[in-house]
Scaffold this active site. Structure first.
Site, PDB file in Angstrom:
ATOM      1  N   ASP A   1       1.056  -1.073  -0.013  1.00  0.00           N
ATOM      2  CA  ASP A   1       0.025   0.003   0.032  1.00  0.00           C
ATOM      3  C   ASP A   1       0.951   1.113   0.125  1.00  0.00           C
ATOM      4  O   ASP A   1       2.070   1.222  -0.580  1.00  0.00           O
ATOM      5  CB  ASP A   1      -1.156  -0.102   1.213  1.00  0.00           C
ATOM      6  CG  ASP A   1      -2.239   0.634   1.016  1.00  0.00           C
ATOM      7  OD1 ASP A   1      -2.241   1.888   0.143  1.00  0.00           O
ATOM      8  OD2 ASP A   1      -3.280   0.171   1.442  1.00  0.00           O
TER       9      ASP A   1
ATOM     10  N   HIS B   1       2.229   2.084  -3.138  1.00  0.00           N
ATOM     11  CA  HIS B   1       1.615   2.908  -3.904  1.00  0.00           C
ATOM     12  C   HIS B   1       2.015   4.307  -3.593  1.00  0.00           C
ATOM     13  O   HIS B   1       1.390   5.144  -3.928  1.00  0.00           O
ATOM     14  CB  HIS B   1      -0.090   2.743  -3.457  1.00  0.00           C
ATOM     15  CG  HIS B   1      -0.588   1.545  -3.695  1.00  0.00           C
ATOM     16  ND1 HIS B   1      -1.884   1.271  -3.125  1.00  0.00           N
ATOM     17  CD2 HIS B   1       0.026   0.291  -4.065  1.00  0.00           C
ATOM     18  CE1 HIS B   1      -1.970  -0.077  -3.479  1.00  0.00           C
ATOM     19  NE2 HIS B   1      -1.097  -0.369  -4.146  1.00  0.00           N
TER      20      HIS B   1
END
Ligand SMILES: *[C@@H]1O[C@H](CO)[C@@H](O)[C@H](O)[C@H]1NC(C)=O
Ligand SMILES: *[C@@H]1O[C@H](CO)[C@@H](O)[C@H](O)[C@H]1NC(C)=O
Ligand SMILES: *[C@@H]1O[C@H](CO)[C@@H](O)[C@H](O)[C@H]1NC(C)=O
Ligand SMILES: *[C@@H]1O[C@H](CO)[C@@H](O)[C@H](O)[C@H]1NC(C)=O
Length: 265
Positions: free
Chosen positions: A78, A101
């Site tokens: 993430d 991310h």
């Protein structure tokens, strides 16, 4: 057990925290989390999890002020660093991110909440093989503001979308439309260079609360050599200035038209 997965290491309501020289591997959720903290120094840490491990932020900050994060390597599924509401005076430098991310502010304003984030700097950092590079994401319907953001000297390599502002963030298939939004102003991008695999720049701002004071200089983003399908820069309701020519040309930024007034934070 998605709702009960814990962070590997969490500090709550702490001040003068130093975290240094540790490795955190395969956390079930965020690896290192700070809530309601002040004066935090993180340096020389390694976070290591697969790129497809869900919700495994590297470092998650919420309601925390005066934070320095430097000289660290973060690989996760993430956000490498996630900056949430109530955070201000955060300085991130010499951090390598990927997979993951990217460096993200938000998602802010979920369920019509008020969010306030200010004075965040990310500089002298690199990203490899991440979905986004430097990103601000807000849900429709929120209030509050994001102000005083600087992304400087960021090297990207094979990043899907290196530069992103998304005021229509939605992690479900469809979210309801609202006119209210967390206001975004004063975001500066200086020297963001390297390769992208999807779209170099994506600025999707609210119709009713546009992004203002977005400035870009020394942007040099080229398509990754192995990939084939690319899009050009995209802007919607984004006001600011280009201080230098950019690669590719980003001609969709509109000149700043007014000084907006925002909810005080
Ligand atoms: C990029 O990240 C994805 C997702 O984690 C991974 O499957 C892929 O092998 C990585 N590619 C490179 C070149 O590291
Ligand atoms: C990172 O922070 C640590 C602790 O404050 C400091 O000793 C180190 O010099 C910093 N590294 C860089 C590259 O600034
Ligand atoms: C953000 O920085 C500005 C300018 O340096 C300063 O006036 C303001 O007090 C800072 N805000 C916070 C919440 O740190
Ligand atoms: C929200 O607005 C967009 C743009 O006008 C539209 O395409 C979309 O269908 C709307 N979504 C919903 C859930 O009403």
């Amino acid at each position: 057990m998605p709702r009960t997965r814990p962070a590997a290491l969490r500090f709550y309501g702490c001040s003068n925290v130093v975290v240094t020289g540790i490795i955190i591997q395969n956390s079930p959720k965020a690896h290192l989390k700070f809530d309601n903290c002040a004066a935090v120094q993180v340096s020389g840490i390694t976070v290591s999890s697969p790129g497809d491990s869900p919700n495994t932020d590297g470092i998650h900050l919420q309601n925390s002020q005066n934070v320095v994060i430097n000289s660290s390597d973060i690989a996760c599924g993430d956000d490498c660093i996630s900056i949430q509401t109530g955070s201000s005076a955060v300085f991130i430098h010499h951090v390598n991110c990927g997979p993951g991310h990217g460096f993200s502010i938000g998602g802010l304003g979920k369920d019509k909440t008020k969010a306030c984030v200010s004075n965040i700097t990310v500089q002298d950092s690199t990203l490899q093989n991440t979905t986004t590079g430097v990103r601000i994401k807000t849900w429709q319907g929120g209030s509050g503001s994001v102000q005083g953001i600087m992304f400087s000297n960021i090297q990207v390599s094979d990043v899907k979308t290196p530069i992103m502002i998304d005021q229509f963030y939605c992690d479900k298939r469809k979210c309801r439309n609202h006119t209210a939004a967390v206001a975004i102003s004063g975001v500066s991008y200086q020297s963001i260079k390297g390769t992208y695999s999807y779209k170099p720049v994506h600025f999707a701002c609210s119709d009713s609360v546009p992004c203002t004071g977005v400035s870009l200089s020394a942007i040099e983003l080229n398509p990754s050599p192995e990939k084939k399908h690319f899009y050009g820069p995209y802007c919607w309701e984004t006001y600011g200035e280009l201080r230098t020519n950019t690669t590719p040309p980003i001609d969709c930024i509109q000149p700043d038209k007014r000084i907006p007034s925002y909810d005080s934070c």
